[in-house]
Design a protein around this motif. Structure first.
Motif, PDB file in Angstrom:
ATOM      1  N   PHE A 284     -45.104  64.175  42.883  1.00 49.85           N
ATOM      2  CA  PHE A 284     -43.815  63.600  43.295  1.00 49.85           C
ATOM      3  C   PHE A 284     -42.880  64.535  42.302  1.00 49.85           C
ATOM      4  CE2 PHE A 284     -40.113  60.444  43.757  1.00 49.85           C
ATOM      5  CZ  PHE A 284     -39.907  60.838  44.889  1.00 49.85           C
ATOM      6  N   TYR A 287     -42.655  68.060  43.095  1.00 49.81           N
ATOM      7  CA  TYR A 287     -41.840  68.445  44.254  1.00 49.81           C
ATOM      8  C   TYR A 287     -40.194  68.234  43.757  1.00 49.81           C
ATOM      9  CZ  TYR A 287     -45.857  67.367  47.093  1.00 49.81           C
ATOM     10  OH  TYR A 287     -46.787  67.225  47.762  1.00 49.81           O
ATOM     11  N   TRP A 288     -39.787  67.390  43.036  1.00 54.12           N
ATOM     12  CA  TRP A 288     -38.364  67.207  42.513  1.00 54.12           C
ATOM     13  C   TRP A 288     -38.067  68.377  41.843  1.00 54.12           C
ATOM     14  CZ3 TRP A 288     -36.145  63.150  38.571  1.00 54.12           C
ATOM     15  CH2 TRP A 288     -34.950  63.042  38.612  1.00 54.12           C
ATOM     16  N   ALA A 291     -37.838  71.489  43.949  1.00 55.48           N
ATOM     17  CA  ALA A 291     -36.690  71.326  44.878  1.00 55.48           C
ATOM     18  C   ALA A 291     -35.350  71.735  44.165  1.00 55.48           C
ATOM     19  CB  ALA A 291     -36.405  69.879  45.381  1.00 55.48           C
ATOM     20  N   GLU A 292     -35.354  71.382  42.740  1.00 57.60           N
ATOM     21  CA  GLU A 292     -34.407  71.693  41.838  1.00 57.60           C
ATOM     22  C   GLU A 292     -34.017  73.206  41.659  1.00 57.60           C
ATOM     23  OE1 GLU A 292     -31.708  70.248  41.214  1.00 57.60           O
ATOM     24  OE2 GLU A 292     -32.059  67.859  41.852  1.00 57.60           O
ATOM     25  N   ALA A 461     -38.542  68.886  53.363  1.00 59.98           N
ATOM     26  CA  ALA A 461     -38.239  67.314  53.018  1.00 59.98           C
ATOM     27  C   ALA A 461     -39.404  66.315  53.492  1.00 59.98           C
ATOM     28  CB  ALA A 461     -37.104  66.945  54.016  1.00 59.98           C
ATOM     29  N   SER A 462     -40.316  66.781  54.238  1.00 61.17           N
ATOM     30  CA  SER A 462     -41.300  65.822  54.815  1.00 61.17           C
ATOM     31  C   SER A 462     -42.333  65.576  53.703  1.00 61.17           C
ATOM     32  CB  SER A 462     -41.926  66.380  56.272  1.00 61.17           C
ATOM     33  OG  SER A 462     -42.805  67.685  55.486  1.00 61.17           O
ATOM     34  N   VAL A 464     -41.791  64.339  50.810  1.00 61.19           N
ATOM     35  CA  VAL A 464     -41.050  63.237  50.446  1.00 61.19           C
ATOM     36  C   VAL A 464     -41.659  61.828  51.152  1.00 61.19           C
ATOM     37  CG1 VAL A 464     -39.143  61.818  49.612  1.00 61.19           C
ATOM     38  CG2 VAL A 464     -39.165  64.270  49.299  1.00 61.19           C
ATOM     39  N   PRO A 465     -41.443  61.627  52.447  1.00 59.87           N
ATOM     40  CA  PRO A 465     -42.219  60.590  53.030  1.00 59.87           C
ATOM     41  C   PRO A 465     -43.737  60.554  52.772  1.00 59.87           C
ATOM     42  CG  PRO A 465     -40.963  61.943  54.897  1.00 59.87           C
ATOM     43  CD  PRO A 465     -40.545  62.473  53.292  1.00 59.87           C
ATOM     44  N   THR A 469     -45.515  57.552  51.173  1.00 61.33           N
ATOM     45  CA  THR A 469     -46.764  56.736  51.985  1.00 61.33           C
ATOM     46  C   THR A 469     -47.897  56.603  51.132  1.00 61.33           C
ATOM     47  OG1 THR A 469     -46.098  57.993  54.216  1.00 61.33           O
ATOM     48  CG2 THR A 469     -48.096  56.903  53.941  1.00 61.33           C
TER      49      THR A 469
ATOM     50  N   PHE B  18     -44.318  52.877  58.305  1.00 60.00           N
ATOM     51  CA  PHE B  18     -44.247  54.021  57.743  1.00 60.00           C
ATOM     52  C   PHE B  18     -43.160  54.841  58.719  1.00 60.00           C
ATOM     53  CE2 PHE B  18     -48.807  53.450  56.384  1.00 60.00           C
ATOM     54  CZ  PHE B  18     -48.392  53.260  55.020  1.00 60.00           C
ATOM     55  N   ILE B  21     -39.877  54.015  57.322  1.00 59.71           N
ATOM     56  CA  ILE B  21     -39.767  54.891  55.950  1.00 59.71           C
ATOM     57  C   ILE B  21     -39.470  56.341  56.181  1.00 59.71           C
ATOM     58  CG2 ILE B  21     -40.574  55.598  53.922  1.00 59.71           C
ATOM     59  CD1 ILE B  21     -42.148  52.909  53.973  1.00 59.71           C
ATOM     60  N   ASP B  22     -40.249  57.159  57.163  1.00 62.31           N
ATOM     61  CA  ASP B  22     -40.111  58.453  57.320  1.00 62.31           C
ATOM     62  C   ASP B  22     -38.577  58.748  57.814  1.00 62.31           C
ATOM     63  OD1 ASP B  22     -42.687  58.541  56.857  1.00 62.31           O
ATOM     64  OD2 ASP B  22     -43.370  59.014  59.137  1.00 62.31           O
ATOM     65  N   LEU B  25     -36.336  58.557  54.908  1.00 63.37           N
ATOM     66  CA  LEU B  25     -36.289  59.476  53.921  1.00 63.37           C
ATOM     67  C   LEU B  25     -35.941  60.931  54.362  1.00 63.37           C
ATOM     68  CD1 LEU B  25     -39.324  58.487  51.928  1.00 63.37           C
ATOM     69  CD2 LEU B  25     -37.100  58.402  51.070  1.00 63.37           C
ATOM     70  N   LEU B  26     -36.252  61.062  55.880  1.00 61.08           N
ATOM     71  CA  LEU B  26     -35.952  62.658  56.460  1.00 61.08           C
ATOM     72  C   LEU B  26     -34.430  62.679  56.561  1.00 61.08           C
ATOM     73  CD1 LEU B  26     -38.938  62.963  58.581  1.00 61.08           C
ATOM     74  CD2 LEU B  26     -38.325  64.495  56.741  1.00 61.08           C
ATOM     75  N   LEU B  31     -31.841  61.628  51.686  1.00 66.27           N
ATOM     76  CA  LEU B  31     -32.477  62.456  50.275  1.00 66.27           C
ATOM     77  C   LEU B  31     -31.487  62.852  49.489  1.00 66.27           C
ATOM     78  CD1 LEU B  31     -34.709  64.986  52.417  1.00 66.27           C
ATOM     79  CD2 LEU B  31     -35.569  63.142  50.867  1.00 66.27           C
ATOM     80  N   ILE B  34     -31.981  61.619  45.570  1.00 66.67           N
ATOM     81  CA  ILE B  34     -32.718  62.606  44.782  1.00 66.67           C
ATOM     82  C   ILE B  34     -32.366  63.912  44.660  1.00 66.67           C
ATOM     83  CG2 ILE B  34     -35.261  63.244  44.895  1.00 66.67           C
ATOM     84  CD1 ILE B  34     -35.927  61.121  46.787  1.00 66.67           C
ATOM     85  N   PHE B  35     -31.985  64.825  45.517  1.00 65.11           N
ATOM     86  CA  PHE B  35     -31.936  66.093  45.411  1.00 65.11           C
ATOM     87  C   PHE B  35     -30.472  66.383  45.298  1.00 65.11           C
ATOM     88  CE2 PHE B  35     -35.951  66.322  48.055  1.00 65.11           C
ATOM     89  CZ  PHE B  35     -36.591  66.336  47.145  1.00 65.11           C
TER      90      PHE B  35
END
Lengths: 583, 37
Positions: A284, A287-288, A291-292, A461-462, A464-465, A469, B18, B21-22, B25-26, B31, B34-35
């Motif tokens: 995780f 990824y961050w 992504a940056e 982006a997918s 991240v979930p 999960t 789930f 949550i998807d 977050l999508l 997002l 975070i970014f």
């Protein structure tokens, strides 16, 4: 006699740490004069090296320093956690192991300072203009660096030397507080150094010609600073755990009696648990960070993941895959410690099958190195069926499922000495199975649908979930497990009954971590390409080209062998010191 | 039989969770905390 030796060694450590800090602070302050803009360099701006490869010299010094620094920053964190658990659980075993961990790391503290001084000297000698420019911006941060260093040295002295004297009552809490101070200083040090490194990759607070706007915080808090801080913090814990795990394996294999074997078996398990526990959230943070990188410069991101460096991610996949197989193998061997372990052995082949499949997907390359004949036979550059597995969505899916099944191995391991007795145990297990199934379906759906049937934004982006999960399953399963195992039938783990080959798994984990850090560290640094400071200060030295992957792999592999040899020597020293004090 | 039912209900329940949550977050705004980009 033993006490004076102990005192002498710690004085050496404090001296070498302080010397390094002093050296750095003096240099930064002395050269921290305002620079109008980033210098435009020519080949003559680099001093003659008399046959020394300047890049290789700095690379080796930086790599050695980073490995040792990761180790000595991580071990005090592990030590503090274990000491705290020992106080809460009133279990002296934790305290003993924590103290032993710290003793192992003490020698490495001096080596961290020595390699740090070597790195600084080689940078000043070989790249004076770059250092001058960095010092002109980051000069004031050297003060924090030096202060953190001095505070770390002082707290290290008090923490190690005061272990015996502050072992009871309220003094124990004071000791824990000193440990917290030691870790705060160590982490602060790393954050300051990270600011310099990340500025070179994603400079901020300067314009295109490198003129500094005077806002130091902006330069420090550049795009990569926070993700790098998080990534290194977590990775260091995983790394420290793996190295101490290797120490425990070394001592287990050379143990003279059952008691010693049981002690080192427990130590190996505890440290590998911390290593793998820290490894789980690491993707995780990765990824961050990535992504940056993309967010700062798409070009840099594409160089990282889509260019020649992509092949190093395949090497990374092989190493992490091997690491996961080793960790799972160690846990499966551990089923033998519990009385009920045998009933779970039947599941091992299924877990191994899933992990092997994920491993294969993970290291499937996207672009193949083919001869024209092979390309014609294949019908193009990509394999018609396996080609999609070379893309990130497939790999993200494989990694998350691999993490889930490693966690499953851990859950079964924990059950190997306990049987739940609550009335709803069957439903609890069904809920856990349902949770795993739903998670695997969700992760696969996210990977396949968003990875291949929607636009690129969702493809990235997918992930991240997917990670969310996996983390949710880990937390939820542990909560269900905690309630379900209340009042469970339990037997004690029989420590020291592990087969010798399981210990080689621990050694493999430590070597894989070291190698990985070297290889991926090279990638992170090399994506600056021919820039000292990306887009601002060009590297005009003769070594400003990107080396081949084969060359980089050789350099890192030789570095790994040297570092692991020194680590084995430290283990031997630590064992010898312990035997001497026992006598 | 009840255990199988519990297993199926868990898949449906956690699957729905789930999914939510998807979606959160999508969502680009989800997002953005975070970014930076």
């Amino acid at each position: 006699m033993a006490l004076s030796n102990k005192r002498l060694s710690i004085i050496k450590v404090v001296f070498s740490l302080s010397f390094f800090a002093f050296l750095l602070a003096v240099y930064f302050f002395a050269s921290g004069q305002p620079v109008v803009s980033a210098p435009v360099l020519g080949a003559l701006d680099y001093p003659a090296t008399h046959g020394v490869n300047r890049r290789l010299a700095v690379w080796m010094a930086a790599q050695m320093h980073l490995w040792f620094a990761a180790f000595v920053l991580a071990v005090p964190i592990l030590v503090l956690i274990l000491e705290f658990i020992g106080v809460i659980k009133k279990d002296k075993r934790y305290d003993r192991v924590a103290c032993e961990f710290l003793r192992v790391s003490i020698t490495a503290f001096s080596l961290t300072a020595i390699t740090g001084a070597l790195l600084l000297l080689s940078l000043i000698v070989f790249y004076p203009q770059l250092m001058k420019y960095l010092a002109s911006i980051f000069g004031p941060t050297a003060l924090f660096y030096a202060l953190f260093f001095l505070f770390e040295s002082a707290t290290l002295y008090a923490y190690y030397y005061g272990w015996g004297r502050m072992s009871e009552g309220s003094l124990k809490w004071v000791h824990l507080l000193i440990g917290l101070g030691l870790n705060t200083a160590g982490t602060g040090l790393m954050f300051v150094a990270n600011a310099w490194v990340t500025f070179m990759m994603t400079p901020a607070g300067v314009d295109v010609s490198g003129v500094f706007n005077g806002n130091l915080w902006e330069a420090v808090n550049n795009h990569l600073w926070s993700p790098m801080n998080l990534h290194r913090f977590i990775a260091n814990i995983a790394y420290g755990g793996s190295i101490v795990g290797a120490y425990a394996a070394y001592r287990y294999l050379s143990a003279a009696n059952e008691k010693e074997r049981a002690h080192y078996d427990w130590m190996g398990y505890t440290s590998s648990l911390i290593a793998i526990g820290a490894l789980l959230p690491l993707p995780f943070a990765g990824y961050w960070l990535t992504a940056e990188i993309y967010s700062y410069s798409q070009q840099m991101g594409i160089t990282l993941m889509g260019g020649v460096f992509a092949w190093l991610f395949i090497v990374q996949a092989v190493l992490i895959g091997a690491l996961f197989l080793a960790a799972n193998y160690y846990l499966w061997c551990g089923f033998g410690r519990g009385s009920y372990g045998e009933r779970y052995l039947g599941y091992v082949k299924y877990i191994a099958f899933v992990i092997a499949i994920c491993f294969l997907v993970w290291f499937t390359p996207h672009t193949l190195i083919l001869t024209p004949t092979e390309a014609r036979a294949l019908g193009g550059q990509y394999h018609p069926y396996l080609g999609p597995l070379g893309l990130m969505p497939a790999k993200n899916t494989a990694v998350n499922i691999m993490l889930l099944f490693t966690f499953l191995s851990f859950l079964l391991y924990r059950r190997s000495h306990r049987t739940p007795t609550v009335a709803w145990a069957a439903y609890g297990k069904a809920a856990q199975a349902g949770l795993f199934t739903a998670a695997v379906i969700n992760i696969t759906f996210l990977g396949v649908y968003y990875g291949y049937f929607t636009n690129t934004l969702y493809k990235v982006a997918s992930s991240v979930p997917q990670v969310a999960t996996t983390l949710f399953v880990i937390v939820a399963c542990l909560v269900i497990e905690a309630f379900m195992l209340r009042g469970a039938e339990r037997t004690e783990f029989r420590w020291g009954r592990m087969p010798g080959r399981s210990q080689y798994a621990l050694l493999l984990i430590a070597v894989s971590f070291t190698w990985l850090m070297g290889l991926m560290g090279f990638v992170r640094s090399a994506i600056r390409q021919h820039w000292h400071v990306y887009g601002v200060m060009r590297d005009a030295s003769a070594e400003a080209f990107t080396p081949s992957i084969a060359y980089a792999a050789k350099v890192v592999s030789i570095g790994t062998i040297i570092f692991m040899s020194i680590i084995v020597f430290i283990f031997w020293l630590s064992s010898a010191g312990r035997e001497a004090s026992d006598e | 039989m009840k255990t199988v039912l519990a297993f199926i209900i868990s898949i449906a329940g956690f699957g729905a969770l789930f999914f939510i949550i998807d979606v959160i977050l999508l969502n680009a705004q989800g997002l953005s905390f975070i970014f930076r980009g």
